[in-house]
Design a protein around this motif. Structure first.
Motif, short mmCIF file in Angstrom:
data_model
loop_
_atom_site.label_atom_id
_atom_site.label_comp_id
_atom_site.label_asym_id
_atom_site.label_seq_id
_atom_site.Cartn_x
_atom_site.Cartn_y
_atom_site.Cartn_z
N ALA A 37 0.73 -1.13 0.05
CA ALA A 37 0.00 0.09 -0.15
C ALA A 37 0.90 1.05 -0.06
O ALA A 37 0.41 2.33 -0.41
CB ALA A 37 -1.02 -0.17 1.22
N THR A 81 -0.22 3.25 -3.45
CA THR A 81 -1.06 4.58 -3.19
C THR A 81 -2.10 5.07 -3.99
O THR A 81 -3.23 5.54 -3.62
CB THR A 81 0.02 5.76 -3.15
OG1 THR A 81 1.04 5.42 -2.03
CG2 THR A 81 -0.71 7.02 -2.67
N ALA A 122 -4.92 2.71 -3.65
CA ALA A 122 -5.70 3.05 -2.36
C ALA A 122 -6.56 4.39 -2.39
O ALA A 122 -7.97 4.14 -2.01
CB ALA A 122 -4.81 3.40 -1.21
N LEU A 148 -4.55 -1.23 5.11
CA LEU A 148 -3.19 -0.87 4.31
C LEU A 148 -2.24 -1.92 4.77
O LEU A 148 -1.87 -1.57 6.15
CB LEU A 148 -2.86 0.57 4.31
CG LEU A 148 -4.18 1.61 3.90
CD1 LEU A 148 -3.65 3.08 4.23
CD2 LEU A 148 -4.41 1.42 2.59
N LEU A 151 2.48 4.53 5.77
CA LEU A 151 1.15 4.14 6.09
C LEU A 151 0.30 5.19 6.88
O LEU A 151 -0.91 5.18 6.49
CB LEU A 151 0.80 2.72 6.38
CG LEU A 151 1.39 1.62 5.80
CD1 LEU A 151 1.38 0.22 6.42
CD2 LEU A 151 0.66 1.41 4.23
N GLN A 158 -0.52 8.20 4.80
CA GLN A 158 -1.15 7.68 3.88
C GLN A 158 -2.77 7.91 4.10
O GLN A 158 -3.61 8.26 3.79
CB GLN A 158 -1.05 6.36 3.13
CG GLN A 158 -1.77 5.95 1.83
CD GLN A 158 -1.31 4.65 1.37
OE1 GLN A 158 -0.56 4.25 1.96
NE2 GLN A 158 -1.86 4.22 0.20
N LEU A 172 -4.09 -0.26 9.57
CA LEU A 172 -3.01 -0.29 9.18
C LEU A 172 -2.39 -1.52 9.54
O LEU A 172 -2.66 -2.02 10.84
CB LEU A 172 -2.12 0.73 9.59
CG LEU A 172 -2.74 2.08 9.18
CD1 LEU A 172 -1.78 3.28 9.90
CD2 LEU A 172 -2.97 2.29 7.96
#
Length: 270
Positions: free
Chosen positions: A79, A85, A88, A102, A112, A115, A134
């Motif tokens: 991810a 990215t 996602a 992720l 992460l 993000q 995550l």
């Protein structure tokens, strides 16, 4: 200089005006941002079409299991990478799963977290319904529970075992190299879907190329992006750098306009 630029020169000699980059080519040329000579064909990374088709495959897999996409927990391996990215973002747009997990290596946890914060702060249409979790991958720690997974990791060797594969209903693998070994795929194939990401093209399309896909009407999604951009008559580079969610949505519309869609389920090993 040894492969990419000569390939563009060859494409020019063949009269080709749009070149799509497959596999690891985007990484080698800074996602199309590497300066190059003028007069060469236009380029597109393939990442927008790939992100679009990965989501389309995930929704298709959910349909096959009579699972509403909006009720599904979807894991995204790799991810934190450039393609991850982009995927996602598109998973967080409009039709969204119940939860997006992720997943990346332990040293990517800070990426992460950043993000996830960015995905939620962008307030994309549909993202208000989305939960983001995550997880950092560790072979010694069991994977979290999820319904299906999208794999866009870039590792030197396969890392998923047959027991890992059995934990989810489906896995859509666009990793380089493959995320699970052929042995793991064979051992788990009666208990889960572990499939290739590709696109079935419009009627009459004949790639005449050994893609190792179900038919010559099928192609990898990077090819589909280049074909759609060429058919649309785009006279500039199409997708370079990290595409926005709006670029991915535009690419997805072009794929549909020119007849690209999911095909039959097809294992990574055929």
């Amino acid at each position: 200089e040894k492969q990419f630029f000569p390939a563009l020169e060859l494409a020019k000699k063949a009269g080709i005006t749009m070149v799509a980059m497959g596999a690891s080519t985007p990484y080698a040329c800074n996602y199309g941002m590497l300066p190059r000579a003028t007069g060469l064909p236009h380029i597109t990374t393939g990442h927008a079409a790939t992100a679009a088709m990965l989501k389309e495959w995930a929704m298709h897999c959910c349909d096959a299991f009579s699972l509403e996409f909006g009720d599904a927990k979807i894991a995204l391996f790799g991810a934190a990478g450039r393609l991850g990215t982009t995927v996602a973002k598109y998973l967080s747009y409009k039709n969204v799963p119940k939860e997006l997990i992720l997943i990346d290596l332990p040293d990517k946890m800070a990426l992460l977290k950043k993000q996830a914060d960015e995905l939620l702060s962008e307030e994309l249409p549909g993202s208000e319904k989305l939960k983001i979790s995550l997880y950092t991958f560790d072979p010694k720690i069991p994977l979290p529970q999820f319904d299906g997974a999208i794999l866009v990791s870039c590792t030197s060797t396969p890392f998923l075992t047959a027991d890992d594969l059995r934990r989810a209903k489906f896995w859509i693998d666009d990793s380089h190299p493959r995320a699970a070994s052929i042995e793991a795929e064979e051992l788990a194939k009666k208990e889960t879907l572990y499939i290739e990401c590709f696109a079935r093209g419009p009627a009459g399309l004949n790639t005449d190329f050994p893609f190792r896909l179900p038919s010559s009407q099928d192609c990898y999604t990077c090819f589909a992006e280049g074909y759609a951009a060429w058919q649309e008559g785009i006279e500039t580079d199409f997708v370079t750098g990290s595409p926005t969610v709006w670029t991915v949505a535009h690419a997805h519309r072009l794929l549909k306009k020119y007849g690209f869609h999911v095909g039959p389920f097809f294992g990574k090993n055929g």
